[in-house]
Write an enzyme that holds these catalytic residues in place. Sequence first.
Site, short mmCIF file in Angstrom:
data_model
loop_
_atom_site.label_atom_id
_atom_site.label_comp_id
_atom_site.label_asym_id
_atom_site.label_seq_id
_atom_site.Cartn_x
_atom_site.Cartn_y
_atom_site.Cartn_z
N LEU A 54 0.95 -1.07 -0.02
CA LEU A 54 0.07 -0.01 -0.11
C LEU A 54 0.77 1.15 0.05
CD1 LEU A 54 -2.60 -1.17 2.78
CD2 LEU A 54 -2.29 -1.74 0.26
N TYR A 104 2.44 11.12 -11.87
CA TYR A 104 1.77 10.17 -11.09
C TYR A 104 1.11 8.81 -11.66
CZ TYR A 104 -1.39 8.31 -7.26
OH TYR A 104 -2.02 7.57 -6.44
N LYS A 108 2.39 4.89 -11.40
CA LYS A 108 1.54 3.88 -10.72
C LYS A 108 1.25 2.88 -11.86
CE LYS A 108 -0.37 4.09 -7.21
NZ LYS A 108 0.09 3.70 -5.99
#
Length: 374
Positions: A54, A104, A108
């Site tokens: 996470l 970003y 990811k």
Amino acid sequence: MRTILITGADGFVGKNLRVDLQRRQDLRLLCFDVQNDPAVLEDLLDQADFIFHLAGVNRPQQVEDFDTGNKGLSERICGHLTRTGKRVPLVLSSSTQAAFDNPYGISKRAAEQAVFAYGRETGGAAYVFRLPNVFGKWCRPNYNSAVATFCYNIGRDLPIQVNDPEVVLNLVYIDDVVKTFLLLLEGEQEREEGFSVVKPVHSVKLGDMVDLIGSFRKSREVRDIPDLSHSLTKKLYSTYLSYLPEDRFSYPLKMNIDERGSFTEFIRTPDRGQVSVNISKPGITKGNHWHHTKNEKFLVVSGEGVIRFRKIGTNEVITYTISGQKLEVVDIPPGYTHNITNTGRTDMVTVMWCNELFDPENSDTYYEHVELIE
């Protein structure tokens, strides 16, 4: 006993997952976060039977940190597992931003590719969640959650800014995320187009959400309760309360006081009526009225007394003895004039529920003594 590793264990999602896992006696929990020595990560990976990855970066000081904190960390984890022959289930918390070509999103997406590649090369279970906006308790306001920011600011009377009230937000609630993660431990999952999913996803216009959160603040003034039968409203209300300042958990009520005691409205709703607290002094009788349709429930929680009824058009008086020593609800049916008398030596406290709000234009309340006066 299985050993579970959570990276990003002190983050918003990680903390919520961690507190649930810590309650289980059949699991051993390992945690890794930004404050830990990076050198210990490989040892933790070697011990793990299941990994919730996470950890990630979404508001870096430098744009290069996206690559290091998202792509780089994920590749490091997957590379170590592959080299050591580990075939443990690996869960990645990604973002819907991974579909876009911003720094970003690119980082990811690269993290996702590393996890999927790990699954293909080792046969280990790989779960990638492209989460939309996650909201709930313990999320950092004024950081990356609009819900947290609005709850925090509105609860503190701070200014808010809504650039486009028509923009639609897709939201998932933190408890639904954690519930889905926990089901993975039992081998249960749901996928769509190769990605693991959390349901339900709530879609709401930004302006409507802000108005709803604003109504939560106003509800104290009008003693209202939101419509908690609506799933998103229920979750947003719980979230809003979690952001209240610690010196604002309580709020005053207006007590209507006279020589007989007091009457204080506690909660009112448009469809489920209202709840009030009635305090009667010793020897005091209140009531002596009846209703056509309006109905009530009385619950004495302290003191003792009697409730008397007489059906309209008859002479028989029915008496119920009530006491805070034995909690018992007494229904007040329509068509019966009724009163309540404090027969004890101390104040009698009664919680009263009424099925409808008081309407002075249509009160449905008619004065008539219970005891017939000759």
